[in-house]
Scaffold this active site. Sequence first.
Site, PDB file in Angstrom:
ATOM      1  N   LYS A   1       0.928  -1.112   0.110  1.00  0.00           N
ATOM      2  CA  LYS A   1      -0.001   0.146   0.304  1.00  0.00           C
ATOM      3  C   LYS A   1       0.805   1.191   0.071  1.00  0.00           C
ATOM      4  O   LYS A   1       1.739   1.607   1.245  1.00  0.00           O
ATOM      5  CB  LYS A   1      -0.832   0.003   1.110  1.00  0.00           C
TER       6      LYS A   1
ATOM      7  N   GLU B   1       8.966   1.359  11.206  1.00  0.00           N
ATOM      8  CA  GLU B   1       9.807   2.542  11.014  1.00  0.00           C
ATOM      9  C   GLU B   1       9.067   3.494  10.990  1.00  0.00           C
ATOM     10  O   GLU B   1       8.534   4.235  10.255  1.00  0.00           O
ATOM     11  CB  GLU B   1      10.543   2.285   9.607  1.00  0.00           C
TER      12      GLU B   1
ATOM     13  N   CYS C   1      13.002  10.939   7.689  1.00  0.00           N
ATOM     14  CA  CYS C   1      13.051  10.306   8.894  1.00  0.00           C
ATOM     15  C   CYS C   1      14.455  10.426   9.656  1.00  0.00           C
ATOM     16  O   CYS C   1      14.525  10.660  10.933  1.00  0.00           O
ATOM     17  CB  CYS C   1      12.569   9.113   9.116  1.00  0.00           C
TER      18      CYS C   1
ATOM     19  N   GLU D   1       9.621  16.466  15.628  1.00  0.00           N
ATOM     20  CA  GLU D   1      10.035  16.082  14.282  1.00  0.00           C
ATOM     21  C   GLU D   1       9.012  17.004  13.405  1.00  0.00           C
ATOM     22  O   GLU D   1       7.871  17.039  13.249  1.00  0.00           O
ATOM     23  CB  GLU D   1       9.326  14.684  14.019  1.00  0.00           C
TER      24      GLU D   1
END
Length: 473
Positions: free
Chosen positions: A172, A247, A281, A377
């Site tokens: 996906k 992750e 990331c 973040e």
Amino acid sequence: MTFPSTPVLAAGIIADGPRQPLTDPAHGTVFHEAATVSAGRIDACVRAARTAFEKDWRDVTPSQRAALLHKLADLIERNAEVIGEAETRSMGKPISASIGEAKGGAGCFRYYAGAIAHLSGETIPVSRGGLDITLRQPLGVVACIVPWNFPFAIACWKVAPALAAGNCVLLKPASLSPLGAMVLGELAREAGIPDGVLQVLPGAGSALGDALVTHPLVRKVSFTGSTEIGSHVMKLAAADLTRVSLELGGKSPNIVFSDADLEKAADSAPWSVFDNTGQDCCARSRILVQRPADRDFAERFTAAMAAMKVGDPMDPATELGPLVTARQRDISEDYIARARAAGRTVHGGSRPGGAGWFLNPALILDCAAEDAWWNDEIFGPVASLRAFDDEATAIGEANDTPYGLSGSIWTRDLQRAVRVSRQVEAGVISINCHNSVHTEAPFGGFKQSGLGRDLGMASLHGYTELKNIYFAP
Ligand code: NAD
Ligand code: MN
């Protein structure tokens, strides 16, 4: 090859969801429309995958499976430009980087094609005598859910080891960037990978995610994305003990000691946070510099940052493209505005002009430990810097975050590199450089940056169950 409009599903299954317009972030205009799959189709896709697993994939010999993956790698290489253009148009990454990612994806398939020959078990000298062996067996049907920031690369990081280990995959892609995954599905079919072994399910995660994660025949979910959605996936997976590999987000440190090669550290540090326009990331966006080197470092960093070429991502000379969406740019601009309002010194961070969602990279100096931009973040081109005096303080500050994905340590003192790298709580540390990813080495996070590993043999093992078989003497 033109951009695909419908995804590869098992024979007889049609993508029945609403067609989705795809927007080019460099211009803010729609450039393509692609079919999506509705949640109502998931059950048929999973069942077809299970049938393919039992009939056509599980028992394919290792050498045949390796040959198919090498064939797929050849086709990816041959189509690297189309894949690259699809990703650049969808999410704004510079074309040179997109094509590089496509080629890296081919390399990933080659690595796992070779790794199949090393997917071995053990012979264990049990105390009763006889013969005790272990086998690595595929899980069955696995779902791979990937984000928009490295759409093709991360799809390959998951699909290649999952197929290599003998699983069937439902891939996906993120709804903003389904095209690279759709091309991968077509190339897998062209390579001769049997029907139903790899199906691509474009659509919104909010619509498809729960149906995929909770389906009883889906034995593992390998997810890359935000910590928030990763936690949601893990909660749903717990109901029937579906395996997960996650992750997730990061806020990684770049620790620069004053004995380091400061020129090299400061010249490359902007790349370690602004590459992919900060939508990475692994971005090393918490920069810790030892006094008295902090002033020099900030000056050099600012100069290197200002020299980065922001512009049209289809131009091969461009280094930073636009943010993926207007909202993603708003988030970065909001942090910059708040830092200015709080009296912090901010270099850069203006809009360069142009119709798309461009933003010049920014460095925020003299951050306080509780500043939001120091802790969150941001996922945009915003770096924050704090100075420190001693090693213990640097380690404490590097670890003072719920995340633990990556980090860099810059020093000429080998003993210090050993000490600090052991103490920083992160899955991927680099010394005197900013590399995070090697196809052959494990990649993943500590703490809220995730669970399990992508890449290397660790990932291949993660797509297997370990079976113990004992033969009586
Ligand atoms: P996201 O969590 O919003 O989406 C990731 C994927 O999950 C997409 O395919 C999305 O459609 C799907 N999804 C959404 N809702 C879902 C649900 N309820 N169930 C199942 N799937 C669902 O993340 P994003 O915005 O695409 O990517 C940015 C995030 O990804 C950042 O936090 C970044 O740090 C992280 N990321 C991590 C890594 C890593 O390797 N650690 C790599 C790249 C990105
Ligand atoms: Mn998102």
